[in-house]
Design a protein around this motif. Sequence first.
Motif, PDB file in Angstrom:
ATOM      1  N   VAL A 658       0.878  -1.159   0.000  1.00  0.00           N
ATOM      2  CA  VAL A 658       0.000   0.000   0.000  1.00  0.00           C
ATOM      3  C   VAL A 658       0.920   1.215   0.000  1.00  0.00           C
ATOM      4  N   ASP A 660       1.429   5.717  -0.608  1.00  0.00           N
ATOM      5  CA  ASP A 660       0.687   6.950  -0.321  1.00  0.00           C
ATOM      6  C   ASP A 660       0.239   7.691  -1.581  1.00  0.00           C
ATOM      7  N   SER A 662      -2.003   7.557  -5.306  1.00  0.00           N
ATOM      8  CA  SER A 662      -3.312   6.991  -5.611  1.00  0.00           C
ATOM      9  C   SER A 662      -3.685   7.316  -7.044  1.00  0.00           C
ATOM     10  N   LEU A 696      -1.058  -1.025  -4.318  1.00  0.00           N
ATOM     11  CA  LEU A 696      -2.381  -0.448  -4.074  1.00  0.00           C
ATOM     12  C   LEU A 696      -2.244   0.990  -3.612  1.00  0.00           C
ATOM     13  N   ARG A 698      -3.600   4.652  -1.718  1.00  0.00           N
ATOM     14  CA  ARG A 698      -3.980   4.946  -0.330  1.00  0.00           C
ATOM     15  C   ARG A 698      -5.486   5.138  -0.163  1.00  0.00           C
ATOM     16  N   LEU A 699      -6.213   5.322  -1.292  1.00  0.00           N
ATOM     17  CA  LEU A 699      -7.629   5.680  -1.184  1.00  0.00           C
ATOM     18  C   LEU A 699      -8.477   4.470  -0.849  1.00  0.00           C
ATOM     19  N   CYS A 700      -9.566   4.728  -0.161  1.00  0.00           N
ATOM     20  CA  CYS A 700     -10.493   3.664   0.176  1.00  0.00           C
ATOM     21  C   CYS A 700     -11.457   3.509  -0.997  1.00  0.00           C
ATOM     22  N   MET A 701     -10.910   3.077  -2.149  1.00  0.00           N
ATOM     23  CA  MET A 701     -11.684   2.954  -3.388  1.00  0.00           C
ATOM     24  C   MET A 701     -11.261   1.655  -4.063  1.00  0.00           C
ATOM     25  N   GLU A 702     -12.250   0.869  -4.513  1.00  0.00           N
ATOM     26  CA  GLU A 702     -11.913  -0.415  -5.140  1.00  0.00           C
ATOM     27  C   GLU A 702     -10.966  -0.255  -6.327  1.00  0.00           C
ATOM     28  N   ASP A 704      -8.614   1.834  -6.820  1.00  0.00           N
ATOM     29  CA  ASP A 704      -7.339   2.501  -6.570  1.00  0.00           C
ATOM     30  C   ASP A 704      -6.195   1.488  -6.535  1.00  0.00           C
ATOM     31  N   GLY A 739      -9.343  12.866  -1.322  1.00  0.00           N
ATOM     32  CA  GLY A 739      -9.011  12.099  -0.127  1.00  0.00           C
ATOM     33  C   GLY A 739      -7.926  12.741   0.708  1.00  0.00           C
TER      34      GLY A 739
END
Length: 741
Positions: A658, A660, A662, A696, A698-702, A704, A739
Amino acid sequence: MRLYISGLNSDSNPSPGVGVARSLRAGYPNARLTGVDFSVRSSGLHWTDFDDIWLNRPWTELDLDSFVEQVADRIARGGFWIPGLDLEARLLAAKLGRSPGLIGPSASAMAAVAKPCTEVASRLQVRSPETLPLAASTADQQRFCRFHGWRVWLKGPYYEARRVGSWGQFQALRDSLAETWSTERLHLQEDVIGHEESIAFAAVAGHIVGMCRMVKRVVTQEGKTWAGRVTPVPDSIAQRLRDLVADIEWTGGAELEFIRSTSQELWLLEWNPRFPAWIHGATIAGKNIPALLVARATGQPMIMFPPEAEEFVRVVLEVPCRKGYALPPLAEPTPSSRMSSAGKHPSGMPLLARRLLSATVERVHEEPIPVSKSLTADLEAFCVDGGSTPFSALLSGTTQQRWRRSAHAAAIHSGSQLDVRLAYSIKTNPDVRLLALARREGLMAEAISRTEVALAMDRGFAPADIILNGPGKHWPTEASHPNSLFALFSDSVEELEKLGQARTLPAEYVGIRLRLPGVESRFGVRLDPYSCFMRVVEAVASLPQSVRFAAHFHLASSTIGVKLWWQVLETALSWAKTLEGATGRSVECLDVGGGWFPDDWEENFLPAMGETVHRISQALSGVRTLIVEPGKALSQPAAALVVSVLEAREAGDKRELVVDGSVAELPEAAAYPHRVMHRAEDGTWAFLRRGSGRILGRLCMENDILRSNVNVPSGVQVGDRLVFCDAGAYDASMSYSFGKG
Ligand SMILES: *Cc1c(COP(=O)(O)O)cnc(C)c1O
């Protein structure tokens, strides 16, 4: 006579067993026919021509050695075996070798015609589609797809072919096919447009006993034959096929699948090591190839029938179920049972592929990609350890080198007759440092609005080095621009008519962006129907004589395909020529371009520049200036996105990071694979190679996901920096704030 016939599935994607049985029954009314299959769902189990059925456990559960032993035993007791499933034919050939009772091809014969069958095609003197194994580098796979405009197929090692349409689809299909067939040994194949036809034949020890050609007349949605016309194989190809079959000592049935293109050329797609499911259609046409095969293999005379018709059709029939073979209920209707493709087909081939290959997906590896000195220097130049991430960094040294190569090519192909100029697309990346570099290298600036014109002038471009284009070039209306631009291209006939009435014209050259008939685009002046064409002709003819006429065409080669781009250039030249004839004005400036992927630009366009210039001055002798717009080919490699690793996750052989950054900073993440770099402990920079990991955002998005199918070495730790290259075009200009609170 006892004959074993396998592959009984007879749904809309059928195996040949039922057709083979019908033909053998016609040729040998008294033979004992045993149907062999591996799934209770195979509908041909219930076909009445079978005297009995040998139903085995599904391939996942079957003890393969014991199965092969039982086959050998049946053959030893005088039986003959006609395999109807590709992988079963391979299994038996590998384990039994050449056994007189096995009427199928040997392992070496199958290897000689394995996919992609390029060599076979050249021996038959037919064409074969271009193919690329997935062992090739990610960059080469991309290049292949772009060249063919994404009109390509991803093909499995034995069968299954899926149409690819984009990079995203390619990734999903690759994962699903690799999973289905337990291997990444897949290949890409260009799409050939035309009609499908086949040649079916049977041979014993390299001697062909019967063959025919079948042209599909009706096809199902899956492209399977539903009706066809059977005719003799043309002499020339028949002779070449006989020679080839003799050389590889083929035994058993086979089908060669072809496409006949619109120009009547034959393209070989594949060679299947078994009869096709439509084989009884040949029997109807008077060529009972399965019976001819059995006659030759067993020495027993067959009954011959005269042809009934040249054409056959399929019908849907209800037949009684065989006693003792009750039908299983449908699987539980869960979403995943509908989605998984593995094992769904009653032939069970994917299941057997897994058993024969290996339980885990066999991966192909990629060679390391070399890192240039200038790139290393660029990476060292921006302080990779300082500054807060994510940030976008210019790769100035690398960019300058690349742009010089292009500028040099333009310069050496400029002559007294024709001047070649490169233009920098401002909207693709309006970074003032890139504009400054463009000016230093002698490029023109290409604007799509008055604000972009103002920016270019502010950065020192003279009006005579600016081209104005697009549907909104007069926006914002309160701003103005000088009347001495180099060129302006109308996007509609309405705009052109207005220019014809203006008192002063904004540019030395006024022209039109061509919307070429048959090429899908929202841009440019329509040239058809004829009424549109005439309106354009009038508008061009009424432009003041003081203005010089120009033509422009722009289509993204990275989308329509490099191959097609060159064809469309020819179309554009011929329409420009037509306009010259109809208006009496010659095209004095031609502007071509667009959407070049950097690799294609360097490897395809630049080397062809001399030839292109020659071709253009041949077609349009009045052209004095040729403007070439590389578009993102210039800016894409010019910047990188630097991110930091927030977390490393392990899941089996898959390592995920993960970071930082996106999709907000890398909006083109899904459009093409960005090359990712990491600095090893010894300080050297390297590109991450292909693998099964992901990076991946950093965003809470499928969606991303910045990279998939990448190897994340264990040396990459939390806090490390990664550099996403190829982020200098729309990744930079279209990035957004999201975000961040
Ligand atoms: C956007 C644009 C370009 C540049 O194309 P890319 O897709 O950025 O490569 C060139 N010419 C015109 C007219 C454009 O609008």
